[in-house]
Scaffold this motif. Structure first.
Motif, PDB file in Angstrom:
ATOM      1  N   THR A  13       0.859  -1.182   0.000  1.00 47.96           N
ATOM      2  CA  THR A  13       0.000   0.000   0.000  1.00 47.96           C
ATOM      3  C   THR A  13       0.893   1.229   0.000  1.00 47.96           C
ATOM      4  O   THR A  13       1.746   1.375   0.868  1.00 47.96           O
ATOM      5  CB  THR A  13      -0.918   0.021   1.240  1.00 47.96           C
ATOM      6  N   VAL A  14       0.687   2.094  -0.983  1.00 44.91           N
ATOM      7  CA  VAL A  14       1.471   3.321  -1.108  1.00 44.91           C
ATOM      8  C   VAL A  14       0.493   4.492  -1.126  1.00 44.91           C
ATOM      9  O   VAL A  14      -0.480   4.485  -1.881  1.00 44.91           O
ATOM     10  CB  VAL A  14       2.328   3.324  -2.392  1.00 44.91           C
ATOM     11  N   ALA A  25      -2.233   3.602  -3.791  1.00 41.83           N
ATOM     12  CA  ALA A  25      -1.917   2.526  -4.734  1.00 41.83           C
ATOM     13  C   ALA A  25      -1.828   1.244  -3.922  1.00 41.83           C
ATOM     14  O   ALA A  25      -1.076   1.169  -2.957  1.00 41.83           O
ATOM     15  CB  ALA A  25      -0.605   2.802  -5.453  1.00 41.83           C
ATOM     16  N   GLN A  26      -2.627   0.264  -4.312  1.00 41.61           N
ATOM     17  CA  GLN A  26      -2.591  -1.024  -3.637  1.00 41.61           C
ATOM     18  C   GLN A  26      -2.017  -2.036  -4.610  1.00 41.61           C
ATOM     19  O   GLN A  26      -2.596  -2.318  -5.659  1.00 41.61           O
ATOM     20  CB  GLN A  26      -3.976  -1.406  -3.116  1.00 41.61           C
ATOM     21  N   ASP A  34      -3.613  -1.205  -8.170  1.00 42.12           N
ATOM     22  CA  ASP A  34      -4.852  -0.452  -8.315  1.00 42.12           C
ATOM     23  C   ASP A  34      -4.589   0.919  -7.699  1.00 42.12           C
ATOM     24  O   ASP A  34      -4.355   1.014  -6.495  1.00 42.12           O
ATOM     25  CB  ASP A  34      -5.992  -1.173  -7.595  1.00 42.12           C
ATOM     26  N   VAL A  35      -4.588   1.955  -8.516  1.00 38.32           N
ATOM     27  CA  VAL A  35      -4.342   3.318  -8.036  1.00 38.32           C
ATOM     28  C   VAL A  35      -5.648   4.094  -8.126  1.00 38.32           C
ATOM     29  O   VAL A  35      -6.306   4.100  -9.160  1.00 38.32           O
ATOM     30  CB  VAL A  35      -3.261   4.025  -8.874  1.00 38.32           C
ATOM     31  N   LEU A  66      -7.357  12.349  10.003  1.00 39.21           N
ATOM     32  CA  LEU A  66      -7.239  10.916   9.750  1.00 39.21           C
ATOM     33  C   LEU A  66      -8.406  10.494   8.869  1.00 39.21           C
ATOM     34  O   LEU A  66      -9.553  10.898   9.114  1.00 39.21           O
ATOM     35  CB  LEU A  66      -7.272  10.142  11.076  1.00 39.21           C
ATOM     36  N   THR A  67      -8.122   9.717   7.830  1.00 38.23           N
ATOM     37  CA  THR A  67      -9.164   9.185   6.956  1.00 38.23           C
ATOM     38  C   THR A  67      -8.931   7.704   6.751  1.00 38.23           C
ATOM     39  O   THR A  67      -7.797   7.230   6.836  1.00 38.23           O
ATOM     40  CB  THR A  67      -9.192   9.925   5.600  1.00 38.23           C
ATOM     41  N   ASP A  68     -10.013   6.981   6.482  1.00 36.77           N
ATOM     42  CA  ASP A  68      -9.827   5.588   6.088  1.00 36.77           C
ATOM     43  C   ASP A  68      -9.722   5.549   4.566  1.00 36.77           C
ATOM     44  O   ASP A  68      -9.808   6.581   3.891  1.00 36.77           O
ATOM     45  CB  ASP A  68     -10.943   4.689   6.643  1.00 36.77           C
ATOM     46  N   PHE A  69      -9.528   4.372   4.008  1.00 39.02           N
ATOM     47  CA  PHE A  69      -9.318   4.253   2.568  1.00 39.02           C
ATOM     48  C   PHE A  69     -10.564   4.608   1.762  1.00 39.02           C
ATOM     49  O   PHE A  69     -10.489   4.770   0.550  1.00 39.02           O
ATOM     50  CB  PHE A  69      -8.839   2.851   2.214  1.00 39.02           C
TER      51      PHE A  69
END
Length: 168
Positions: A13-14, A25-26, A34-35, A66-69
């Motif tokens: 995970t980037v 980007a996963q 997957d970006v 803070l955020t989640d994906f």
């Protein structure tokens, strides 16, 4: 362009920003990724993945967020007005000590060490835009030689509760 990024220990995970927009980007470990953009209503900078979690910290509006994906976002630090910043390197740290960051995750993602800078002691200068002299000058606070610097404190922040503990 992309000037900084954050990733998990295995580079699966980037997280990065591009033109103030948050991206992730996963990578599947087989050479493809997957970006996608995480849709947020504001520009962000200094985005970093929370170690061991599907969350990303970043700076916006003088504070740490803070955020989640999926883009579910919350502010972690109080909004104390324009003269107080959280999670950012103040001028003396950035320019004189080459420290560009103002917050750091613990290795397990359970705590953030974050700087709180009170910029009210700084003297003001008014800067106009020579390209548009009819525009009003804007105030710029600056630690001129022989004048006070920002007051900087470091706090430990719990990302679950947003509770802070002073380190000093």
């Amino acid at each position: 362009g992309i000037t900084s990024y954050s990733c998990d220990p295995n580079f699966f995970t980037v997280v990065f920003t591009l033109s103030g927009r948050l991206h992730i980007a996963q990578v599947d470990g087989k050479g493809s990724a997957d970006v996608r953009e995480i849709n947020l209503p504001h520009a962000v900078f200094d985005a970093r993945q929370r170690p061991g979690h599907d969350q990303i910290s970043y700076i916006f509006d003088n504070g740490l967020w803070l955020t989640d994906f999926d883009g579910n976002t919350r502010r972690l630090t109080p909004d104390e007005g324009e003269l107080i910043t959280w999670g950012m390197a103040e001028f003396a740290a950035a320019e004189e000590m080459d420290r560009q960051r103002g917050y750091w995750w613990s290795p397990d993602g359970g705590t953030i060490a974050t700087c709180r800078a009170d910029n009210s002691p700084l003297h003001s200068a008014w800067i106009g835009d020579p390209a548009t002299p009819q525009a009003k000058p804007h105030e710029h606070r600056y630690p001129f030689a022989g004048t006070p610097n920002s007051i900087v404190e470091v706090f430990l922040l719990n990302p679950e509760t947003a509770a802070t503990t002073s380190t000093g």
